[in-house]
Scaffold this active site. Structure first.
Site, PDB file in Angstrom:
ATOM      1  N   ARG A 275       0.825  -1.206   0.000  1.00 19.89           N
ATOM      2  CA  ARG A 275       0.000   0.000   0.000  1.00 19.89           C
ATOM      3  C   ARG A 275       0.863   1.261   0.000  1.00 19.89           C
ATOM      4  O   ARG A 275       0.529   2.254  -0.654  1.00 19.89           O
ATOM      5  CB  ARG A 275      -0.957  -0.004   1.189  1.00 19.89           C
ATOM      6  N   ALA A 276       1.981   1.233   0.705  1.00 18.80           N
ATOM      7  CA  ALA A 276       2.840   2.415   0.773  1.00 18.80           C
ATOM      8  C   ALA A 276       3.379   2.782  -0.603  1.00 18.80           C
ATOM      9  O   ALA A 276       3.443   3.976  -0.963  1.00 18.80           O
ATOM     10  CB  ALA A 276       3.990   2.167   1.744  1.00 18.80           C
TER      11      ALA A 276
END
Length: 664
Positions: A275-276
């Protein structure tokens, strides 16, 4: 409508303003979590953002703000074929901390659904926020299951409502903004990760900037309309820039070089999952569009990392969010390929690793004058205060639970009657029906069908027939630690182990969403080192800096705990308490210290409080004083060795306190 403080008039919060504007340009970034101390314009800036968003085209009369260019085919108010369109300002919807799940996602009219077979749906706040802003002040105080629902809707762009086999789905695309004061408790790392960006805000320490903040606030309070008019040009310019950036965004090129830097940065900082990387890519693209560029540069990647990674660096709940900027610059430089020279614009210059600190005194050498077995100090004087011992590595403990069934705030520790959980029975609803017990409702209505003139297949229902489902889940408790910091505990190796054990229990309290408090006693008195709070981070910090030395006023510590619990019962009567006394059981100082400690323990034992004593006595000869203290408290004793061996669950899985005895 009241005039809001202008967004561009906020002083000294550039990172906060940038993060909000980037989400206005690219809502798929995933929202913003604003962390900071009280009085730092968090709420002011968020509420002012709505005025900068462009108008939205909606289907006239649609309660879900469908886009007339591409209406939602599953909209409960649809179909919208050929529907008229209208323009309106983007909405900002606020979610109160005490809101129910039905208020958030909407509710079905269960009575009409059963009696008429129609989906009569009353939209919630997610529907109202569609294509606008959803703002949650004090998001860390929101119940976990509501935060889960909120973040799931933000991620999927849709809300699903399921009630007794009747389903409704509607679009829910919004810019999610949460604000919080970390002193009042943290969000779980899993929930932190769901926010796209995080910004830390603090009040400026520059006198000139503080003066300007006060000057602008006073001018606004005197005449809000005139103050807003002064900033109208700046507001208009930012609004136009948002529109231009949105139009440019699809044309921005994210090259392979920038993608490599993003991947290398996320790998270097060991963030979990992907997700980052995705959030950084979207943020860097939005930064380029905000600056009017069609290519993503290294400076965009760096700024994206500063906004998207700090809250994802927490390796355990007591780690403070943050990012090592020197490491970030080195990573970006190394992943830039053929760029041999350091970035001249990089912050801090040099980037040399800081040398290890030289000896400063403080921690050098063993504490003088302390026996290995921690003998009590003589009556005249006693040992002086010693430097705080460092806590040993925390370990996982199993659940300590309060016996019986409570009705406190939702959590993960003890059994309780809650809105969520397994169904255990049915009762007549008090107020609005939220969870229907279908079988009990039908059973209540069945005997009256002939008298009500039933002639068809449908069931004739009355309001009195409806039954609410009684559910049992888990609650959070107040875990009050009473820690002996006297000279008898001061042997550094032992105090390190004691702090490690308490830190382990604090970690457990964090995961179970408890409130915690900390009482310490040493010398001649006891003090409340930390009043009951949801911030276990604060408790861990106080524990780490806890000094030791002096006599052992055990009675004072127990009486102070009694006072804290009495006040908390008045403040929050539904939250049950668990008392954890960490001591070797010795009592010294003053007249008849042992007898006084016994009377204090029996006073606490008469209260509806479950208790456990962590016995810290060490050495080959043990007096068993902590076990005697546990008996007088009506609780259970467990040795420090058993606690460290992870055996506490088998001994005190259900703390057999005074509560259970009184119930019997």
């Amino acid at each position: 409508m009241s005039t809001r403080f202008p967004f561009t008039a906020v002083v000294g919060q550039q990172d906060l303003q940038l993060a909000l504007l980037l989400n206005a340009v690219a809502p798929n970034i995933g929202g913003v979590l604003v962390r900071g101390e009280k009085g730092t314009a968090k709420s002011t800036a968020v509420r002012a953002l709505a005025a900068l968003l462009p108008e939205v085209e909606v289907v006239a009369g649609c309660r879900f703000s469908c886009d007339p260019a591409s209406p939602d085919p599953t909209c409960p108010d649809g179909p919208h074929t050929g529907a008229a369109a209208e323009a309106r300002d983007a909405r900002m919807v606020e979610l109160p901390v005490g809101a129910s799940e039905d208020r958030l996602v909407g509710a079905l009219d269960i009575e009409r659904a059963l009696a008429e077979g129609v989906k009569a749906f009353e939209p919630g706040l997610l529907a109202a926020a569609n294509r606008g802003i959803l703002y949650v002040d004090e998001v860390n105080l929101l119940h976990d299951h509501l935060v889960d629902v909120l973040l799931d809707a933000a991620a999927m762009g849709a809300s699903y409502v399921e009630r007794e086999g009747v389903s409704v789905r509607h679009a829910a695309r919004f810019l999610l903004v949460g604000t919080m004061n970390p002193e009042e408790g943290e969000l779980r790392p899993q929930l932190l990760d769901r926010f796209g960006l995080t910004v830390e805000v603090a009040a400026s320490r520059e006198p000139d900037q503080r003066v300007e903040v006060v000057r602008r606030r006073l001018a606004y309070d005197d005449d809000p309309a005139a103050f807003a008019a002064r900033w109208a040009d700046e507001e208009s310019a930012v609004r136009q820039r948002v529109v231009a950036a949105r139009e440019l965004l699809p044309k921005v090129r994210l090259g392979d070089g920038a993608l490599k830097q993003i991947a290398a940065t996320c790998a270097a900082f060991e963030v979990d999952g992907m997700r980052a990387d995705i959030v950084m890519a979207r943020t860097a693209t939005a930064l380029a569009a905000w600056d009017g560029r069609s290519d993503v540069l290294a400076e965009d990647v760096r700024q994206a990392a500063l906004l998207a990674l700090p809250h994802r660096r927490r390796r355990n709940p007591f780690d403070a969010p943050g990012l090592d900027e020197d490491k970030l610059d080195r990573t970006l430089e190394e992943s830039a390929g053929d760029d041999d020279d350091p970035d001249p614009d990089g912050p801090g210059g040099g980037g040399q690793p800081s040398p290890e600190e030289g000896p400063q005194g403080g921690d050098a050498g063993a504490p003088p004058g302390t026996g290995e077995d921690g003998e009590p100090q003589p009556a005249a004087g006693g040992a002086g205060e010693q430097a705080p011992a460092r806590a040993a590595e925390p370990f996982r403990t199993k659940a300590l639970t309060v016996p019986g069934v409570g009705a406190g705030a939702a959590g993960r520790r003890s059994r309780a009657r809650t809105e969520r959980g397994r169904t255990t029975g049915a009762l007549r609803p008090r107020g609005t029906l939220t969870k229907l017990h279908l079988a009990a409702t039908v059973q209540a209505a069945a005997p009256h069908q002939r008298a009500r003139g039933r002639s068809g297949p449908g069931l004739v229902l009355r309001r009195d027939d409806l039954r609410q489902a009684a559910r049992e889940g888990r609650e959070g408790n107040l875990v009050l630690f009473v820690v002996d910091a006297s000279g008898s505990m001061a042997a550094r190796q032992r105090m390190s182990a004691v702090k490690g054990a308490v830190l382990s229990l604090l970690l457990d309290a964090y995961q179970r969403r408890d409130k915690v408090g900390l009482v310490t006693f040493r010398g001649t008195a006891a003090e409340v080192a930390l009043p009951p709070t949801s911030s276990v981070d604060a408790a861990a910090a106080r524990l780490e800096s806890l000094p030791t030395g002096g006599r052992t006023p055990l009675a004072a510590g127990l009486l102070k705990a009694h006072d804290v619990l009495r006040v908390e019962r008045l403040r929050d009567p539904s939250r049950r308490a668990l008392l954890v006394v960490v001591t070797d059981g010795r009592a010294t100082g003053g007249p008849e210290p042992v007898a006084l400690a016994g009377r204090a323990a029996r006073l606490l034992g008469a209260e509806p409080v479950a208790s456990v004593v962590v016995d810290c006595e060490s050495g080959p000869v043990r007096l068993g004083l902590a076990g005697r203290l546990a008996e007088e408290l009506g609780g259970t004793a467990v040795t420090l060795e058993e606690l460290r061996a992870d055996a506490i669950a088998g001994l005190v899985r259900d703390v057999r306190g005074t509560t259970s005895r009184r119930a019997a």
